[in-house]
Motif scaffolding. Structure first.
Motif, PDB file in Angstrom:
ATOM      1  N   ALA A 106      -1.686  -2.151 -17.317  1.00  0.00           N
ATOM      2  CA  ALA A 106      -0.274  -2.528 -17.363  1.00  0.00           C
ATOM      3  C   ALA A 106       0.638  -1.324 -17.184  1.00  0.00           C
ATOM      4  N   TRP A 125      10.658  -8.728 -22.049  1.00  0.00           N
ATOM      5  CA  TRP A 125       9.403  -8.238 -21.475  1.00  0.00           C
ATOM      6  C   TRP A 125       8.685  -7.295 -22.433  1.00  0.00           C
ATOM      7  N   ALA A 141       7.030  -9.464 -24.759  1.00  0.00           N
ATOM      8  CA  ALA A 141       5.945 -10.154 -24.058  1.00  0.00           C
ATOM      9  C   ALA A 141       4.689  -9.290 -24.063  1.00  0.00           C
ATOM     10  N   GLY A 142       4.872  -7.970 -23.894  1.00  0.00           N
ATOM     11  CA  GLY A 142       3.723  -7.061 -23.965  1.00  0.00           C
ATOM     12  C   GLY A 142       3.086  -7.062 -25.339  1.00  0.00           C
ATOM     13  N   SER A 199       8.630  -2.335 -19.175  1.00  0.00           N
ATOM     14  CA  SER A 199       8.876  -2.889 -20.510  1.00  0.00           C
ATOM     15  C   SER A 199       7.628  -3.561 -21.065  1.00  0.00           C
ATOM     16  N   LEU A 200       6.961  -4.354 -20.214  1.00  0.00           N
ATOM     17  CA  LEU A 200       5.726  -5.031 -20.632  1.00  0.00           C
ATOM     18  C   LEU A 200       4.671  -4.010 -21.051  1.00  0.00           C
ATOM     19  N   HIS A 209      10.460  -4.511 -15.146  1.00  0.00           N
ATOM     20  CA  HIS A 209       9.926  -5.462 -16.119  1.00  0.00           C
ATOM     21  C   HIS A 209       8.522  -5.043 -16.547  1.00  0.00           C
ATOM     22  N   LEU A 210       7.739  -4.539 -15.593  1.00  0.00           N
ATOM     23  CA  LEU A 210       6.386  -4.079 -15.922  1.00  0.00           C
ATOM     24  C   LEU A 210       6.417  -2.870 -16.838  1.00  0.00           C
TER      25      LEU A 210
END
Length: 269
Positions: A162, A252, A255-256, A38-39, A35-36
């Motif tokens: 990130a 995600w 979301a970023g 993708s973010l 998920h990180l």
């Protein structure tokens, strides 16, 4: 004041990302690593295209720099980071970021080391060297953003943090295997992350002395973010997933982008 902001921003991006990665790994939250990724991809692309490049083109008008020159700098920057990648200096240690997400990652790594007859120690130093070089470059790019606009610097520092977190999770896995000491692994990776601050100071001095070239520094920073997102992060996300997993991945990613957009709104107030 700008130098202090750069030091804070680079330390948060460099060392903060290492400690956040350690928290994720130690708390058995590695499932959030994907998920990180993708973010981070969304944040990097949004920062490059909606923050860094527009700021560079605005400053270019004042500096009398043509749009063609900036696009040429963007192209040269992308090729430059590709060549650094080829030389295993820009993302060398980050190849291990695949390990938590792919079951075969660690086997591939060990097979590679066995094939060349290297012991685990050499692999650990390769990770630290790669991370240190990359951290120094990140520091320079963050400094350029802070010199242009403190709020732009904050966005750049957060975007760097990130995209470093998921990679540091993989780096910690490798270093713990090579050093057989979790605390030593965290300490040495933190030192490598701290090199970001050194790059920030160098960037502050360099950009300050060559202020008229600030648009080019921002374009190079944008090219770095674009290259990392397209060549390093997104390929790790290009795998067959269930509809639910794909939806989460896209969510995600957006979301970023939304995070950077909110930072942009905050910057206007």
């Amino acid at each position: 004041m700008t130098l202090i902001s750069i030091l804070v921003g680079t330390l948060v991006a460099g060392i903060g990302s290492v400690w956040l990665a350690a928290l994720l790994a130690n708390a058995l939250l590695s499932r959030f690593t994907q998920h990180l990724l993708s973010l981070a991809a969304g944040a990097l692309l949004a920062t490059a295209f909606t923050r860094l490049l527009p700021e560079a083109f605005e400053l270019s008008v004042e500096a009398g720099v043509s749009a063609q020159a900036l696009f040429a700098a963007l192209l040269v920057g992308l090729v430059f980071f590709f060549l650094l990648d080829k030389a295993e200096l820009w993302h060398h240690g980050h190849e291990h970021g695949n390990e938590p997400a792919h079951d075969h990652g660690s086997h591939t790594h060990h097979a590679h080391e066995d094939h060349h007859g290297h012991d685990h120690l050499s692999g650990g130093w390769a990770v630290l060297l790669g991370d240190s070089v990359h951290a120094f470059g990140d520091g320079i790019l963050i400094a350029a953003a802070f010199v242009a606009d403190p709020r732009l610097g904050v966005a750049a520092a957060l975007a760097v943090m990130a995209h470093e977190v998921p990679h540091h999770v993989g780096d910690l896995v490798v270093l713990r295997q090579t050093l057989n000491n979790p605390r030593a692994a965290l300490f040495k990776l933190s030192l490598a992350g701290g090199v970001t601050a050194i790059g920030g100071v160098m960037g502050y001095l360099l950009v300050g002395a060559l202020h008229e070239y600030l648009p080019f520094f921002l374009v190079v920073a944008a090219s770095s973010f674009i290259y990392v997102a397209l060549a390093d992060l997104i390929p790790q996300l290009q795998k067959h997933l269930s509809p639910r997993e794909t939806a989460a991945q896209v969510a995600w990613l957006f979301a970023g982008i939304a995070l950077v957009a909110m930072l942009g709104e905050w910057a206007q107030h």
